[in-house]
Design a protein around this motif. Structure first.
Motif, mmCIF file in Angstrom:
data_model
loop_
_atom_site.group_PDB
_atom_site.id
_atom_site.type_symbol
_atom_site.label_atom_id
_atom_site.label_comp_id
_atom_site.label_asym_id
_atom_site.label_seq_id
_atom_site.Cartn_x
_atom_site.Cartn_y
_atom_site.Cartn_z
ATOM 1 N N ILE A 116 102.528 -23.593 46.232
ATOM 2 C CA ILE A 116 103.105 -22.250 46.249
ATOM 3 C C ILE A 116 104.477 -22.263 46.921
ATOM 4 C CG2 ILE A 116 102.850 -19.928 47.237
ATOM 5 C CD1 ILE A 116 99.837 -20.228 46.847
ATOM 6 N N CYS A 117 104.612 -23.011 48.008
ATOM 7 C CA CYS A 117 105.907 -23.102 48.697
ATOM 8 C C CYS A 117 106.977 -23.687 47.776
ATOM 9 C CB CYS A 117 105.775 -23.957 49.957
ATOM 10 S SG CYS A 117 104.830 -23.172 51.281
ATOM 11 N N VAL A 118 106.618 -24.752 47.045
ATOM 12 C CA VAL A 118 107.575 -25.369 46.123
ATOM 13 C C VAL A 118 107.943 -24.397 45.008
ATOM 14 C CG1 VAL A 118 107.895 -27.219 44.436
ATOM 15 C CG2 VAL A 118 106.808 -27.714 46.628
ATOM 16 N N VAL A 119 106.942 -23.712 44.444
ATOM 17 C CA VAL A 119 107.190 -22.762 43.355
ATOM 18 C C VAL A 119 108.093 -21.620 43.828
ATOM 19 C CG1 VAL A 119 106.112 -21.037 41.852
ATOM 20 C CG2 VAL A 119 105.077 -23.298 42.092
ATOM 21 N N LEU A 120 107.812 -21.079 45.019
ATOM 22 C CA LEU A 120 108.630 -19.985 45.541
ATOM 23 C C LEU A 120 110.063 -20.438 45.817
ATOM 24 C CD1 LEU A 120 106.143 -18.211 47.994
ATOM 25 C CD2 LEU A 120 106.864 -17.459 45.713
ATOM 26 N N LEU A 121 110.196 -21.660 46.330
ATOM 27 C CA LEU A 121 111.536 -22.183 46.589
ATOM 28 C C LEU A 121 112.327 -22.324 45.295
ATOM 29 C CD1 LEU A 121 113.600 -23.403 48.549
ATOM 30 C CD2 LEU A 121 112.504 -25.627 48.203
ATOM 31 N N LEU A 122 111.687 -22.923 44.283
ATOM 32 C CA LEU A 122 112.358 -23.087 42.996
ATOM 33 C C LEU A 122 112.650 -21.731 42.355
ATOM 34 C CD1 LEU A 122 110.404 -26.107 41.438
ATOM 35 C CD2 LEU A 122 112.704 -26.118 42.402
ATOM 36 N N ALA A 123 111.682 -20.813 42.446
ATOM 37 C CA ALA A 123 111.867 -19.490 41.846
ATOM 38 C C ALA A 123 113.023 -18.751 42.502
ATOM 39 C CB ALA A 123 110.581 -18.678 41.964
ATOM 40 N N GLY A 124 113.147 -18.890 43.827
ATOM 41 C CA GLY A 124 114.229 -18.211 44.524
ATOM 42 C C GLY A 124 115.598 -18.732 44.124
ATOM 43 N N LEU A 165 121.633 -25.387 40.213
ATOM 44 C CA LEU A 165 120.793 -24.942 39.089
ATOM 45 C C LEU A 165 120.699 -26.023 38.033
ATOM 46 C CD1 LEU A 165 119.276 -22.789 37.422
ATOM 47 C CD2 LEU A 165 121.498 -22.025 36.578
ATOM 48 N N TRP A 166 121.826 -26.647 37.677
ATOM 49 C CA TRP A 166 121.796 -27.689 36.647
ATOM 50 C C TRP A 166 120.988 -28.892 37.112
ATOM 51 C CZ3 TRP A 166 122.801 -24.281 33.615
ATOM 52 C CH2 TRP A 166 123.955 -23.513 33.610
ATOM 53 N N GLY A 167 121.040 -29.204 38.398
ATOM 54 C CA GLY A 167 120.238 -30.306 38.907
ATOM 55 C C GLY A 167 118.750 -30.009 38.843
ATOM 56 N N ILE A 168 118.375 -28.793 39.244
ATOM 57 C CA ILE A 168 116.963 -28.398 39.201
ATOM 58 C C ILE A 168 116.451 -28.392 37.761
ATOM 59 C CG2 ILE A 168 115.337 -26.501 39.598
ATOM 60 C CD1 ILE A 168 116.964 -25.785 42.080
ATOM 61 N N LEU A 169 117.283 -27.887 36.851
ATOM 62 C CA LEU A 169 116.853 -27.824 35.459
ATOM 63 C C LEU A 169 116.815 -29.204 34.815
ATOM 64 C CD1 LEU A 169 118.680 -24.583 34.371
ATOM 65 C CD2 LEU A 169 116.277 -24.900 34.882
ATOM 66 N N ALA A 170 117.689 -30.103 35.249
ATOM 67 C CA ALA A 170 117.591 -31.487 34.777
ATOM 68 C C ALA A 170 116.270 -32.097 35.215
ATOM 69 C CB ALA A 170 118.764 -32.314 35.321
ATOM 70 N N PHE A 171 115.812 -31.738 36.413
ATOM 71 C CA PHE A 171 114.511 -32.210 36.902
ATOM 72 C C PHE A 171 113.366 -31.604 36.091
ATOM 73 C CE2 PHE A 171 110.830 -31.175 39.587
ATOM 74 C CZ PHE A 171 110.401 -32.448 39.933
ATOM 75 N N LEU A 172 113.380 -30.277 35.897
ATOM 76 C CA LEU A 172 112.276 -29.603 35.218
ATOM 77 C C LEU A 172 112.200 -29.951 33.738
ATOM 78 C CD1 LEU A 172 112.531 -26.045 36.834
ATOM 79 C CD2 LEU A 172 110.896 -27.848 37.384
ATOM 80 N N SER A 181 117.676 -16.420 40.792
ATOM 81 C CA SER A 181 118.950 -15.722 41.025
ATOM 82 C C SER A 181 120.084 -16.358 40.221
ATOM 83 C CB SER A 181 119.285 -15.748 42.511
ATOM 84 O OG SER A 181 119.405 -17.082 42.983
ATOM 85 N N SER A 182 120.076 -17.696 40.132
ATOM 86 C CA SER A 182 121.139 -18.378 39.389
ATOM 87 C C SER A 182 121.055 -18.065 37.904
ATOM 88 C CB SER A 182 121.056 -19.893 39.615
ATOM 89 O OG SER A 182 121.232 -20.212 40.975
ATOM 90 N N ILE A 183 119.819 -18.033 37.364
ATOM 91 C CA ILE A 183 119.648 -17.731 35.945
ATOM 92 C C ILE A 183 120.098 -16.306 35.649
ATOM 93 C CG2 ILE A 183 117.918 -17.343 34.139
ATOM 94 C CD1 ILE A 183 116.381 -19.708 35.243
ATOM 95 N N SER A 184 119.777 -15.388 36.535
ATOM 96 C CA SER A 184 120.194 -13.998 36.342
ATOM 97 C C SER A 184 121.710 -13.881 36.279
ATOM 98 C CB SER A 184 119.629 -13.135 37.473
ATOM 99 O OG SER A 184 120.041 -11.802 37.329
ATOM 100 N N ASP A 185 122.389 -14.568 37.222
ATOM 101 C CA ASP A 185 123.852 -14.549 37.210
ATOM 102 C C ASP A 185 124.400 -15.220 35.963
ATOM 103 O OD1 ASP A 185 123.784 -13.275 39.626
ATOM 104 O OD2 ASP A 185 124.112 -15.091 40.813
#
Length: 348
Positions: free
Chosen positions: A70-78, A222-229, A82-86
């Motif tokens: 849950i901590c990891v999911v909340l961190l990624l979601a946060g 954001l691009w780094g996180i999405l490259a991971f996912l 926000s980055s995706i919204s922008d």
């Protein structure tokens, strides 16, 4: 068996398959949370079992592991949310900038007597569609994450009963020794696949995030996180992850830096996909490359973005299940990697 009877059985089987697929497609809102719960439980089970060896109560182990998830999911979601919204709100502005660059490309083509109209370019290369494809993929993943409470709740009960499930399966199914070996083989293969994919995804995302940050590209994290996912999606995931930062680099930094970003993604994914991942994973999946691509298309059509993420594990379930079936063994051989079939022939 005469030919008309065999043909009738084939038609009945095909009709049953169509009905089954239609039912799965209609039941997608129910099946996706269940599939996500099942794979979370499979991934978390080794950690829970490891903690239980230290005489930690299973309930405490389960809730501790899920608390970390849950901590990891909340961190990624946060960060990602926000980055995706922008980013989504900035897509129209990026589209206009990219159209200006394309207009320059049309003028350059005209100098070399190449008749290239702006209308033709936008028909076949609409930047809004390209950026929208990326946004829609993220929307599908975030739609699955919206059911996170249900997913984690089901995963909790799966983990709490995981230690008694093997005995219940052993008592319930026909020929339990063979079936349990298939279940164990699947669980081991999935855990190995997820572990290797996670490691490779991390090794892919870290250099991409560092280099994009040094280039001062917008939304570098954001691009780094999405490259991971998106690296969990076989073959096309890395391509989808590369398109937005390459286009954004073209707008923000210029053509040369855009080529550098494209080279970064190509280089990192070539090294990880052709050197690091095969060396770590080997042929442990037992699936041919063509089957991996086709399964990505099939499960993506059936279950959307979540199906693309789970395409390899879901195909492994079918392959391992068919291996123990006399009527379906032939199909499991079609799904197998050619090297595995050669080893099987040599061992005879």
């Amino acid at each position: 068996m005469n030919q008309p009877t065999s043909m009738r059985q084939g038609l009945v089987t095909a009709a049953a398959l169509v009905v089954l697929l239609a039912g799965l497609k209609a039941a997608t809102p129910i099946l996706i949370p269940f599939l996500m719960s099942m794979f979370i439980a499979i991934i978390a089970s080794p950690v829970v079992n490891f903690l239980s060896r230290f005489r930690i109560p299973r309930v405490v182990s389960v809730f501790f592991v899920l608390f970390l998830i849950i901590c990891v999911v909340l961190l990624l979601a946060g960060v990602v949310g926000s980055s995706i919204s922008d980013f989504r709100s900035s897509i129209p502005g990026y589209r206009e900038q990219l159209l200006v660059h394309l207009a320059g490309l049309v003028e350059l083509a005209a100098r070399f007597d190449i008749d290239l109209s702006m209308r033709v370019v936008t028909d076949y290369f609409d930047p809004g569609i390209i950026l929208g494809l990326f946004a829609n993929t993220l929307t599908g993943l975030s739609g699955a994450a919206a059911n996170i409470f249900i997913i984690l709740l089901v995963a909790i009960f799966m983990l709490l009963e995981a230690d008694t499930m093997p005995q219940r399966l052993h008592d319930a199914i026909h020929n339990p020794d063979v079936r349990m070996s298939q279940v164990s083989k699947f669980l081991k293969a999935v855990n190995s696949y997820i572990a290797v994919k996670t490691l490779v995804s991390l090794l892919t995302a870290i250099p991409i995030t560092i280099v994009l940050s040094l280039l001062d590209l917008d939304y570098a994290i954001l691009w780094g996180i999405l490259a991971f996912l998106l690296n969990y999606i076989p073959n096309v995931g890395s391509l989808i992850a590369a398109v937005p930062p390459v286009l954004l680099a073209l707008l923000q930094l210029g053509p040369s830096q855009s080529l550098a970003v494209a080279g970064l993604y190509v280089g990192v994914n070539l090294v990880m996909g052709n050197i690091v991942e095969p060396r770590i994973m080997g042929r442990g999946l037992g699936l041919s490359s063509l089957v991996v691509v086709l399964s990505l298309i099939f499960w993506g059509w059936l279950f959307g973005s979540v199906g693309m993420l789970l395409s390899v594990p879901l195909t492994m379930i079918i392959k391992i299940g068919l291996e123990s079936s006399n009527s379906g063994h032939w199909f499991s051989r079609i799904l197998s990697h050619p090297d595995d079939l050669k080893k099987e022939k040599l061992s005879r």
